[in-house]
Write a protein that holds these residues in place. Structure first.
Motif, PDB file in Angstrom:
ATOM      1  N   THR A  41       0.808  -1.226   0.000  1.00 26.34           N
ATOM      2  CA  THR A  41       0.000   0.000   0.000  1.00 26.34           C
ATOM      3  C   THR A  41       0.841   1.276   0.000  1.00 26.34           C
ATOM      4  N   ASP A  42       2.148   1.126   0.102  1.00 30.24           N
ATOM      5  CA  ASP A  42       3.030   2.295  -0.025  1.00 30.24           C
ATOM      6  C   ASP A  42       4.364   1.791  -0.569  1.00 30.24           C
ATOM      7  N   LYS A  43       4.893   2.491  -1.557  1.00 29.24           N
ATOM      8  CA  LYS A  43       6.091   1.980  -2.236  1.00 29.24           C
ATOM      9  C   LYS A  43       7.343   2.067  -1.373  1.00 29.24           C
ATOM     10  N   GLU A  44       7.356   2.976  -0.381  1.00 23.17           N
ATOM     11  CA  GLU A  44       8.516   3.075   0.517  1.00 23.17           C
ATOM     12  C   GLU A  44       8.239   2.396   1.866  1.00 23.17           C
ATOM     13  N   GLN A  45       7.095   2.748   2.445  1.00 21.99           N
ATOM     14  CA  GLN A  45       6.834   2.303   3.824  1.00 21.99           C
ATOM     15  C   GLN A  45       6.635   0.799   3.965  1.00 21.99           C
ATOM     16  N   MET A  46       6.316   0.111   2.880  1.00 23.39           N
ATOM     17  CA  MET A  46       6.143  -1.349   2.989  1.00 23.39           C
ATOM     18  C   MET A  46       7.440  -2.115   2.712  1.00 23.39           C
ATOM     19  N   ILE A 101       8.565 -13.061  -2.022  1.00 22.07           N
ATOM     20  CA  ILE A 101       7.549 -12.034  -2.275  1.00 22.07           C
ATOM     21  C   ILE A 101       7.283 -11.852  -3.776  1.00 22.07           C
ATOM     22  N   ILE A 102       6.004 -11.769  -4.110  1.00 28.49           N
ATOM     23  CA  ILE A 102       5.583 -11.356  -5.458  1.00 28.49           C
ATOM     24  C   ILE A 102       4.644 -10.168  -5.261  1.00 28.49           C
ATOM     25  N   THR A 103       4.929  -9.031  -5.923  1.00 23.63           N
ATOM     26  CA  THR A 103       3.997  -7.910  -5.757  1.00 23.63           C
ATOM     27  C   THR A 103       3.062  -7.851  -6.963  1.00 23.63           C
ATOM     28  N   VAL A 104       1.800  -7.628  -6.646  1.00 27.20           N
ATOM     29  CA  VAL A 104       0.768  -7.540  -7.681  1.00 27.20           C
ATOM     30  C   VAL A 104       0.126  -6.161  -7.604  1.00 27.20           C
ATOM     31  N   ASP A 105      -0.237  -5.612  -8.733  1.00 22.85           N
ATOM     32  CA  ASP A 105      -0.876  -4.299  -8.846  1.00 22.85           C
ATOM     33  C   ASP A 105       0.097  -3.175  -8.501  1.00 22.85           C
ATOM     34  N   THR A 106       0.522  -3.098  -7.237  1.00 19.41           N
ATOM     35  CA  THR A 106       1.437  -2.028  -6.813  1.00 19.41           C
ATOM     36  C   THR A 106       2.859  -2.581  -6.671  1.00 19.41           C
ATOM     37  N   PHE A 107       3.827  -1.670  -6.584  1.00 24.26           N
ATOM     38  CA  PHE A 107       5.221  -2.104  -6.479  1.00 24.26           C
ATOM     39  C   PHE A 107       5.936  -1.429  -5.325  1.00 24.26           C
ATOM     40  N   LEU A 108       7.150  -1.898  -5.075  1.00 23.34           N
ATOM     41  CA  LEU A 108       8.041  -1.296  -4.074  1.00 23.34           C
ATOM     42  C   LEU A 108       9.135  -0.516  -4.803  1.00 23.34           C
ATOM     43  N   GLY A 109       9.693   0.505  -4.118  1.00 24.60           N
ATOM     44  CA  GLY A 109      10.797   1.270  -4.725  1.00 24.60           C
ATOM     45  C   GLY A 109      10.300   1.976  -5.968  1.00 24.60           C
ATOM     46  N   ASP A 110      10.994   1.714  -7.095  1.00 21.41           N
ATOM     47  CA  ASP A 110      10.514   2.311  -8.343  1.00 21.41           C
ATOM     48  C   ASP A 110       9.920   1.259  -9.278  1.00 21.41           C
ATOM     49  N   GLY A 111       9.742   0.048  -8.774  1.00 22.05           N
ATOM     50  CA  GLY A 111       9.120  -1.006  -9.576  1.00 22.05           C
ATOM     51  C   GLY A 111      10.092  -1.739 -10.477  1.00 22.05           C
ATOM     52  N   ASP A 112      11.326  -1.272 -10.537  1.00 21.32           N
ATOM     53  CA  ASP A 112      12.341  -1.939 -11.356  1.00 21.32           C
ATOM     54  C   ASP A 112      13.106  -2.896 -10.442  1.00 21.32           C
ATOM     55  N   ASN A 128      17.192  -3.268 -11.630  1.00 13.24           N
ATOM     56  CA  ASN A 128      18.201  -2.213 -11.400  1.00 13.24           C
ATOM     57  C   ASN A 128      17.778  -1.165 -10.386  1.00 13.24           C
ATOM     58  N   GLY A 129      16.574  -1.266  -9.883  1.00 13.49           N
ATOM     59  CA  GLY A 129      16.060  -0.232  -8.987  1.00 13.49           C
ATOM     60  C   GLY A 129      16.539  -0.395  -7.561  1.00 13.49           C
ATOM     61  N   PRO A 130      16.041   0.442  -6.650  1.00 10.92           N
ATOM     62  CA  PRO A 130      16.489   0.388  -5.255  1.00 10.92           C
ATOM     63  C   PRO A 130      16.000  -0.849  -4.496  1.00 10.92           C
ATOM     64  N   ASN A 145      -3.827   8.537  -2.523  1.00  8.65           N
ATOM     65  CA  ASN A 145      -2.847   8.846  -1.472  1.00  8.65           C
ATOM     66  C   ASN A 145      -1.489   9.091  -2.116  1.00  8.65           C
ATOM     67  N   VAL A 146      -0.704   9.973  -1.508  1.00 10.06           N
ATOM     68  CA  VAL A 146       0.691  10.141  -1.933  1.00 10.06           C
ATOM     69  C   VAL A 146       1.442   8.850  -1.561  1.00 10.06           C
ATOM     70  N   GLY A 147       2.342   8.412  -2.426  1.00  7.17           N
ATOM     71  CA  GLY A 147       3.177   7.245  -2.098  1.00  7.17           C
ATOM     72  C   GLY A 147       2.628   5.923  -2.600  1.00  7.17           C
ATOM     73  N   VAL A 148       1.428   5.952  -3.212  1.00 11.68           N
ATOM     74  CA  VAL A 148       0.885   4.716  -3.798  1.00 11.68           C
ATOM     75  C   VAL A 148       1.387   4.643  -5.240  1.00 11.68           C
ATOM     76  N   SER A 149       2.131   3.582  -5.545  1.00 12.20           N
ATOM     77  CA  SER A 149       2.816   3.517  -6.835  1.00 12.20           C
ATOM     78  C   SER A 149       1.858   3.660  -8.016  1.00 12.20           C
ATOM     79  N   THR A 150       0.780   2.929  -7.987  1.00 15.93           N
ATOM     80  CA  THR A 150      -0.129   2.870  -9.139  1.00 15.93           C
ATOM     81  C   THR A 150      -0.820   4.201  -9.417  1.00 15.93           C
ATOM     82  N   THR A 151      -1.467   4.739  -8.374  1.00 16.78           N
ATOM     83  CA  THR A 151      -2.279   5.943  -8.590  1.00 16.78           C
ATOM     84  C   THR A 151      -1.379   7.158  -8.839  1.00 16.78           C
ATOM     85  N   GLU A 152      -0.196   7.132  -8.248  1.00 12.26           N
ATOM     86  CA  GLU A 152       0.781   8.189  -8.513  1.00 12.26           C
ATOM     87  C   GLU A 152       1.166   8.161 -10.005  1.00 12.26           C
TER      88      GLU A 152
END
Ligand code: T6T
Length: 328
Positions: free
Chosen positions: A96-101, A115-126, A129-131, A170-177
């Motif tokens: 539910t939050d790309k950083e806080q989770m 872990i497999i993330t569906v719909d939303t992602f963590l970090g930048d979704g990459d 090569n991402g964080p 919400n701010v910080g939600v990967s998808t809606t952002e």
């Protein structure tokens, strides 16, 4: 005679040593947890996909948990409870939050849960090569593109001119952002269009109605609204109808709920963008099974695509199948 006896003895030895091993391998199936973002028709359809795959793979049981409201404060305790069970091999989650989770999910990983993330992602979704790279994969829509589809559609229907507004969550939600970002990019392609605001309704339809009603009053010549998800589109559509502006203020609804489709049929919504939550859920279980079976080249990103629904194609079975059908 001797030959026959030897064959029989060999067969028995095979049965004793090999068959139990095979039976054991069949009995050892992974235990999978599923933790969607919130209770809504989008995730309910995803759950149908997850459960169908669980059945198809003969997994028997899924460990399921979901929060009533959106956010890491609500999702983290449910995640911690899943970790505390001590028996999960995989977790399919919409963070539910790309950083806080990130930290809570690192705890799950340390506890041996993949872990497999569906719909939303963590970090930048990459996840290459991402964080954040620890999830097996990110399976979901291309949300920047989804926002662009909405922005272009609004630009076209308004003839490239007019004031538009975003109902976001919400701010910080990967998808809606990302949907907001894609929308702004598309609007910028039309020199005559102006973004007059973006509000965050905290994933609450009532807040969305209030915010949209206020905006309609403040900007009497508002041309269109982009509702970035189930609750935002529901709130935006309701406010437009309440103000008697249906068909006059164009609404682009993300997520194909029956509510959004109803408004589309009434002429109060211009376009509905359907995601493919069933696919996300089903594929996530497939990925867990493949990983369990030793597959090492699973793609770190799978985009699941959209169906763009209009008043013209809503009854086409090839399109209508993507409307979110959930049991009453
Ligand atoms: O739009 C979906 C989902 O894609 C998003 O991440 C959060 O909101 C929804 O669940 C719809 O309510």
């Amino acid at each position: 005679m001797f030959k026959k006896l030897l064959t029989l003895a060999l067969c028995l030895a095979f049965a004793v040593t090999i068959i139990p091993a095979v039976a054991n391998a069949q009995a050892e199936k992974p235990k999978i947890g599923f933790l969607p973002g919130v209770v809504d028709p989008f995730y309910q359809v995803m759950e149908i996909g997850v459960r169908r795959a669980v059945e198809d793979f003969g997994l028997g049981e899924i460990v399921f948990s979901v929060a009533d409201t959106w956010g890491p404060a609500e999702q983290t305790p449910l995640l911690d409870a899943m970790i505390a069970r001590g028996d999960l091999d995989y977790l399919i989650i919409a963070p539910t939050d790309k950083e806080q989770m990130v930290a809570p999910l690192e705890r799950a990983l340390e506890a041996g849960i993949k872990i497999i993330t569906v719909d939303t992602f963590l970090g930048d979704g990459d996840y290459v090569n991402g964080p954040v790279t620890f999830p097996i994969s990110y399976i979901g829509s291309d949300n920047v593109e989804g926002g662009r589809i909405a922005g272009r559609a609004l630009g076209d229907v308004l003839g490239g001119e007019g004031k538009v507004y975003i109902q976001n969550t919400n701010v910080g939600v990967s998808t809606t952002e990302q949907r907001g970002q894609g929308f702004k990019e598309a609007i910028a392609e039309f020199p005559g269009m102006e973004l007059v605001g973006e509000d965050y309704n905290l994933d609450d339809a009532n807040t969305s109605v209030e915010q949209t009603s206020a905006k309609l009053q403040a900007v009497p010549d508002l041309g269109g609204i982009f509702g970035v998800n189930v609750f935002s589109a529901q709130g935006a559509g309701t406010a437009v109808v309440n103000a008697g502006l249906g068909g006059q203020v164009q609404v682009i609804a993300f997520d194909a709920t029956s509510f959004a489709i109803e408004l589309l049929r009434q002429g109060n919504v211009t376009l509905v963008i359907a995601q493919k939550p069933y696919d996300m859920g089903y594929l996530a279980v497939e990925f867990a099974m493949a990983d369990w079976a030793g597959v090492t080249s699973l793609p770190k990103r799978v985009t699941t695509g959209y169906a763009v629904i209009t008043a013209e194609n809503v009854d086409d079975p090839e399109i209508a199948r993507f409307i979110y059908q959930v049991p009453e």
